[in-house]
Design an enzyme around this catalytic site. Structure first.
Site, mmCIF file in Angstrom:
data_model
loop_
_atom_site.group_PDB
_atom_site.id
_atom_site.type_symbol
_atom_site.label_atom_id
_atom_site.label_comp_id
_atom_site.label_asym_id
_atom_site.label_seq_id
_atom_site.Cartn_x
_atom_site.Cartn_y
_atom_site.Cartn_z
ATOM 1 N N ALA A 87 4.337 -29.450 -28.471
ATOM 2 C CA ALA A 87 3.566 -28.762 -27.433
ATOM 3 C C ALA A 87 4.564 -27.951 -26.615
ATOM 4 O O ALA A 87 5.123 -28.430 -25.615
ATOM 5 C CB ALA A 87 2.848 -29.777 -26.566
ATOM 6 N N GLY B 38 6.447 -29.475 -17.288
ATOM 7 C CA GLY B 38 6.309 -30.135 -18.593
ATOM 8 C C GLY B 38 4.855 -30.226 -18.989
ATOM 9 O O GLY B 38 4.008 -29.524 -18.443
ATOM 10 N N ASN B 39 4.555 -31.050 -19.962
ATOM 11 C CA ASN B 39 3.152 -31.303 -20.318
ATOM 12 C C ASN B 39 3.003 -32.734 -20.803
ATOM 13 O O ASN B 39 3.985 -33.466 -20.914
ATOM 14 C CB ASN B 39 2.662 -30.278 -21.350
ATOM 15 C CG ASN B 39 3.424 -30.355 -22.647
ATOM 16 O OD1 ASN B 39 3.397 -31.376 -23.326
ATOM 17 N ND2 ASN B 39 4.144 -29.280 -22.985
ATOM 18 N N ASN B 40 1.755 -33.117 -21.095
ATOM 19 C CA ASN B 40 1.469 -34.533 -21.374
ATOM 20 C C ASN B 40 1.690 -34.960 -22.821
ATOM 21 O O ASN B 40 1.323 -36.064 -23.187
ATOM 22 C CB ASN B 40 0.005 -34.840 -21.023
ATOM 23 C CG ASN B 40 -0.198 -34.875 -19.531
ATOM 24 O OD1 ASN B 40 0.720 -35.232 -18.793
ATOM 25 N ND2 ASN B 40 -1.375 -34.492 -19.078
#
Ligand code: CTP
Length: 398
Positions: free
Chosen positions: A275, A208-210
């Site tokens: 994102a 995943g990402n932030n």
């Protein structure tokens, strides 16, 4: 703005009905003609005598007055109005409005009205977030009715949450603004992507990402306030969307791609703020991967670029906005993305400033449009950044 205007006030059966006396006074003091139509239940909360005294007009609530043989002409009332405000709008009346149920004079008048219709919901918090209410409100917005959204605060039940009718002064100001300029995005459909995507490695792990999704959700909220109907395709976040937003939850980049493509043909404005993962595991494991003493290699394959694919299909009348997150050669890279993805403008996110980007409530952006105009903005709250982005969109629509 109200001088000489004919305002029809529809009152339904919620406790906030008692505040409508003040609304009538505000409209009258500003020079408007006011007529009131009430549902039978609303008379439990405020008397017709109060409203007829303040409006200086008879108040209607039934199709025909007892014994006289005369009928209250809802068609005439609907045609008389320059503007119809339904406040408070209960869950029951909103449901009827969304489904054309005509079982009282107010509803018959609503169905006869040719003017802009505003509605100010008021109900208890659980009723407000119930999926049927949410769908009905979305339907009304799609139909072109204008919401004056409920506020969060203490409710008649003693609970605290969203569902308080907007205060009469704010309703008055909202409509005043509308009369001045009209809502800039009325009738427009806006599609927004937000949040991260999660790419599954095995049943329990993902890449995943932030991204928190805050920027996309702020944009969705602003679009609603500007009169648009909004579809938000969101990756996993902890943010609750305004109930007037049609939210489609997704997890992976490929799911986001599919949902965006199902909805982008209809949209007038598309803002791709998510994102999205650039890579996804080539073959996610069906079972949980076991730990071994060896290094683990996961083969990744590129995901499809959602923004670029929408750019390829973009119609002349559509406006397409992308984001770019850059760490070096920022402007140059963003300009390249703008051209490659066929955008009207790109919002360049700076990671070099403290307080900007993922996870923060603030952001610092530069907007570059397709005529190569570059505008730098200060560090601002994401809510204010959303206003800047919509100001740019509105300037391009003109
Ligand atoms: N984007 C997308 N689908 C992807 C990747 C990115 O829709 N698979 C969109 C993002 O939502 C954003 C824009 O493309 O609006 C730019 O994203 P960014 O990550 O900055 O750029 P990339 O195109 O992924 O290029 P790079 O990673 O090389 O900077």
């Amino acid at each position: 703005m109200f001088s000489g205007k004919n305002i029809l006030l529809g009152i339904t059966g919620g406790i906030a009905a008692y505040k409508t006396a003040n609304l009538v006074r505000l409209f009258k003091k500003s020079g408007a003609n006011v007529q009131v139509v009430m549902t039978p239940d609303s008379k439990e909360f405020i008397t017709p005598l109060t409203l007829s005294t303040l409006s200086e007009n008879p108040v209607y609530s039934v199709f025909s007055d007892d014994g006289t043989g005369e009928w209250n002409n809802h068609v005439e009332l609907g045609l008389w109005a320059d503007l119809f405000l339904i406040a408070p709008a209960t869950a029951n009346t909103i449901g009827k409005m969304a489904n054309g149920i005509c079982d009282n004079l107010l509803m018959a008048t609503y169905l006869s009205a040719k003017c802009p219709v505003f509605f100010a919901p008021a109900m208890d918090l659980d009723m407000y977030t119930h999926s049927t209410t949410t769908q009905n409100i979305q339907q009304l917005i799609v139909n072109g009715d204008i919401i004056i959204d409920a506020k969060t605060g203490e409710l008649a039940s003693g609970l605290v949450g969203k569902g308080r009718m907007e205060e009469p002064e704010n309703i008055f100001n909202f409509i005043n603004e509308y009369l001045k300029d009209g809502l800039p995005l009325s009738g427009k459909k806006v599609l927004i992507t937000a949040g991260p995507t999660y790419e599954q490695i095995d049943p329990v792990r993902f890449i995943g990402n932030n991204s928190s999704g805050k920027m996309g959700y702020e944009l969705a909220e602003k679009a609603i306030r500007l009169g648009a109907s909004v579809t938000l395709v969101s990756g996993p976040t902890h943010i609750e969307a305004n109930t007037t937003i049609k939210k489609i939850e997704v997890r992976s980049a490929s799911e986001m791609y599919d949902r965006v493509h199902e909805n982008c043909n209809e949209a007038d404005i598309i803002i791709v703020a998510a994102a999205v993962a650039d890579y996804t595991p080539e073959t996610p494991s069906e079972n949980k991967l076991k730990k071994t003493d060896n290094n683990l290699q996961i083969h990744l394959k590129p995901t499809k670029d959602i923004l670029a694919s929408v750019g390829e299909l973009k119609k002349d009348k559509q406006l397409l906005v992308g984001f770019a997150l850059e760490t070096d050669n920022e402007e140059e890279n963003a300009k390249r993305k703008l051209v490659r993805k066929n955008l009207d403008f790109i919002v360049l996110n700076s990671l070099s400033n403290k307080g900007a980007g993922f996870g923060y409530d603030t952001n610092q952006i530069t907007i570059i449009d397709k005529s190569n105009k570059v505008k730098n903005y200060e560090l601002k709250s994401k809510s204010e950044v959303a206003v800047d982005i919509f100001n740019k969109i509105i300037s391009l629509l003109k």
